[in-house]
Write a protein that holds these residues in place. Structure first.
Motif, PDB file in Angstrom:
ATOM      1  N   LEU A 265       0.833  -1.199   0.000  1.00  0.00           N
ATOM      2  CA  LEU A 265       0.000   0.000   0.000  1.00  0.00           C
ATOM      3  C   LEU A 265       0.867   1.248   0.000  1.00  0.00           C
ATOM      4  N   THR A 266       0.294   2.343  -0.427  1.00  0.00           N
ATOM      5  CA  THR A 266       0.988   3.628  -0.407  1.00  0.00           C
ATOM      6  C   THR A 266       1.004   4.162   1.023  1.00  0.00           C
ATOM      7  N   PHE A 267       2.169   4.599   1.468  1.00  0.00           N
ATOM      8  CA  PHE A 267       2.327   5.241   2.770  1.00  0.00           C
ATOM      9  C   PHE A 267       2.696   6.694   2.521  1.00  0.00           C
ATOM     10  N   VAL A 268       1.968   7.605   3.148  1.00  0.00           N
ATOM     11  CA  VAL A 268       2.214   9.032   2.976  1.00  0.00           C
ATOM     12  C   VAL A 268       2.783   9.605   4.269  1.00  0.00           C
ATOM     13  N   PRO A 269       4.083   9.945   4.276  1.00  0.00           N
ATOM     14  CA  PRO A 269       4.666  10.578   5.466  1.00  0.00           C
ATOM     15  C   PRO A 269       4.170  12.012   5.596  1.00  0.00           C
ATOM     16  N   LEU A 270       3.865  12.405   6.810  1.00  0.00           N
ATOM     17  CA  LEU A 270       3.355  13.757   7.063  1.00  0.00           C
ATOM     18  C   LEU A 270       4.124  14.489   8.152  1.00  0.00           C
ATOM     19  N   TRP A 271       4.496  13.758   9.190  1.00  0.00           N
ATOM     20  CA  TRP A 271       4.978  14.372  10.418  1.00  0.00           C
ATOM     21  C   TRP A 271       6.186  15.269  10.192  1.00  0.00           C
ATOM     22  N   ASP A 272       7.199  14.795   9.500  1.00  0.00           N
ATOM     23  CA  ASP A 272       8.416  15.599   9.334  1.00  0.00           C
ATOM     24  C   ASP A 272       8.134  16.931   8.640  1.00  0.00           C
ATOM     25  N   LYS A 273       7.349  16.901   7.569  1.00  0.00           N
ATOM     26  CA  LYS A 273       7.046  18.132   6.837  1.00  0.00           C
ATOM     27  C   LYS A 273       6.210  19.087   7.691  1.00  0.00           C
ATOM     28  N   LEU A 274       5.232  18.549   8.411  1.00  0.00           N
ATOM     29  CA  LEU A 274       4.415  19.403   9.273  1.00  0.00           C
ATOM     30  C   LEU A 274       5.248  20.024  10.391  1.00  0.00           C
ATOM     31  N   LEU A 275       6.098  19.205  11.026  1.00  0.00           N
ATOM     32  CA  LEU A 275       6.949  19.730  12.099  1.00  0.00           C
ATOM     33  C   LEU A 275       7.956  20.749  11.584  1.00  0.00           C
ATOM     34  N   GLU A 276       8.534  20.465  10.440  1.00  0.00           N
ATOM     35  CA  GLU A 276       9.501  21.402   9.850  1.00  0.00           C
ATOM     36  C   GLU A 276       8.850  22.761   9.606  1.00  0.00           C
ATOM     37  N   THR A 277       7.661  22.748   9.043  1.00  0.00           N
ATOM     38  CA  THR A 277       6.953  23.999   8.777  1.00  0.00           C
ATOM     39  C   THR A 277       6.565  24.688  10.081  1.00  0.00           C
ATOM     40  N   ALA A 278       6.105  23.912  11.065  1.00  0.00           N
ATOM     41  CA  ALA A 278       5.723  24.492  12.352  1.00  0.00           C
ATOM     42  C   ALA A 278       6.915  25.148  13.042  1.00  0.00           C
ATOM     43  N   ARG A 279       8.067  24.530  12.924  1.00  0.00           N
ATOM     44  CA  ARG A 279       9.263  25.090  13.569  1.00  0.00           C
ATOM     45  C   ARG A 279       9.722  26.372  12.891  1.00  0.00           C
ATOM     46  N   THR A 280       9.538  26.472  11.587  1.00  0.00           N
ATOM     47  CA  THR A 280       9.978  27.678  10.885  1.00  0.00           C
ATOM     48  C   THR A 280       8.924  28.787  10.896  1.00  0.00           C
ATOM     49  N   GLU A 281       7.646  28.412  10.872  1.00  0.00           N
ATOM     50  CA  GLU A 281       6.583  29.414  10.784  1.00  0.00           C
ATOM     51  C   GLU A 281       5.793  29.580  12.081  1.00  0.00           C
ATOM     52  N   GLY A 282       6.063  28.731  13.060  1.00  0.00           N
ATOM     53  CA  GLY A 282       5.341  28.775  14.333  1.00  0.00           C
ATOM     54  C   GLY A 282       4.244  27.722  14.363  1.00  0.00           C
ATOM     55  N   TYR A 283       4.068  27.125  15.519  1.00  0.00           N
ATOM     56  CA  TYR A 283       3.071  26.062  15.661  1.00  0.00           C
ATOM     57  C   TYR A 283       1.666  26.558  15.365  1.00  0.00           C
ATOM     58  N   ASP A 284       1.368  27.784  15.737  1.00  0.00           N
ATOM     59  CA  ASP A 284       0.026  28.322  15.490  1.00  0.00           C
ATOM     60  C   ASP A 284      -0.304  28.419  14.008  1.00  0.00           C
ATOM     61  N   ALA A 285       0.701  28.432  13.157  1.00  0.00           N
ATOM     62  CA  ALA A 285       0.469  28.473  11.717  1.00  0.00           C
ATOM     63  C   ALA A 285       0.001  27.124  11.179  1.00  0.00           C
ATOM     64  N   ILE A 286       0.318  26.047  11.897  1.00  0.00           N
ATOM     65  CA  ILE A 286       0.052  24.690  11.402  1.00  0.00           C
ATOM     66  C   ILE A 286      -1.023  23.956  12.198  1.00  0.00           C
ATOM     67  N   THR A 287      -1.082  24.192  13.515  1.00  0.00           N
ATOM     68  CA  THR A 287      -2.011  23.446  14.355  1.00  0.00           C
ATOM     69  C   THR A 287      -2.792  24.376  15.278  1.00  0.00           C
ATOM     70  N   THR A 288      -4.027  24.019  15.511  1.00  0.00           N
ATOM     71  CA  THR A 288      -4.861  24.818  16.411  1.00  0.00           C
ATOM     72  C   THR A 288      -4.682  24.410  17.865  1.00  0.00           C
ATOM     73  N   ASP A 289      -4.267  23.148  18.082  1.00  0.00           N
ATOM     74  CA  ASP A 289      -4.227  22.630  19.450  1.00  0.00           C
ATOM     75  C   ASP A 289      -3.192  21.531  19.666  1.00  0.00           C
ATOM     76  N   GLY A 290      -2.311  21.329  18.711  1.00  0.00           N
ATOM     77  CA  GLY A 290      -1.305  20.273  18.820  1.00  0.00           C
ATOM     78  C   GLY A 290      -1.700  18.995  18.110  1.00  0.00           C
ATOM     79  N   VAL A 291      -2.968  18.887  17.727  1.00  0.00           N
ATOM     80  CA  VAL A 291      -3.481  17.697  17.040  1.00  0.00           C
ATOM     81  C   VAL A 291      -4.158  18.074  15.718  1.00  0.00           C
TER      82      VAL A 291
END
Length: 161
Positions: free
Chosen positions: A115-141
């Protein structure tokens, strides 16, 4: 015309997803299925005090059963997406090891079943670290519109090669 249905429900666990598949989803006869599940299973484990090994093994068995059920009911492709958590608020920092283990389980199932596996975590965390967590997540989830855009881009790469 392509029609995409989001059958996801906030708060769902793998057990609830199995019930949803059997009650509503398989009757739709989908052309493909995308599964993004796991964080609520971790939350349940954390809030009930269930041992990580036991909870993650149960998750693996149920996810495996879901894939097998979907394969029995349809021939459509199945895409497995990687669950994620942000260290924001700080309580979620203690979830990271369990989420990483869960991601390993899901990645292994994708490989085992072709099956196809789509990685998400690294890209989301990378963006959150550079742009701020509030830019990516409303509550951590849950994701903001920008976070959803990152997720959608990763999903689209499954179809556009």
């Amino acid at each position: 015309i392509t029609k995409i249905r989001n059958m996801g429900v906030d708060g769902f666990t793998i057990s609830a997803l199995i019930r949803l598949w059997n009650l509503r989803c398989k009757a739709i006869a989908p052309d493909f299925i995308t599964i993004l599940i796991g964080i609520n299973d971790i939350a349940l484990m954390k809030h009930t005090g269930e041992e990580s090994f036991t909870a993650l093994e149960s998750f693996r068995q149920k996810y495996e059963a879901l894939i097998e059920q979907i394969r029995q009911d349809t021939n459509c492709p199945i895409i497995l997406m990687e669950p994620f958590i942000f260290p924001y608020p700080a309580e979620f920092q203690t979830w990271e090891a369990d989420v990483l283990e869960m991601n390993t389980i899901i990645q292994q199932m994708a490989k085992k079943h072709g099956l196809t596996f789509v990685p998400l975590w690294d890209k989301l965390l990378e963006t959150a670290r550079t742009e701020g967590y509030d830019a990516i997540t409303t509550d951590g989830v849950h994701l903001t519109p920008k976070g959803h855009h990152i997720l959608a881009d990763a999903w689209m790469k499954c179809f556009v090669k």
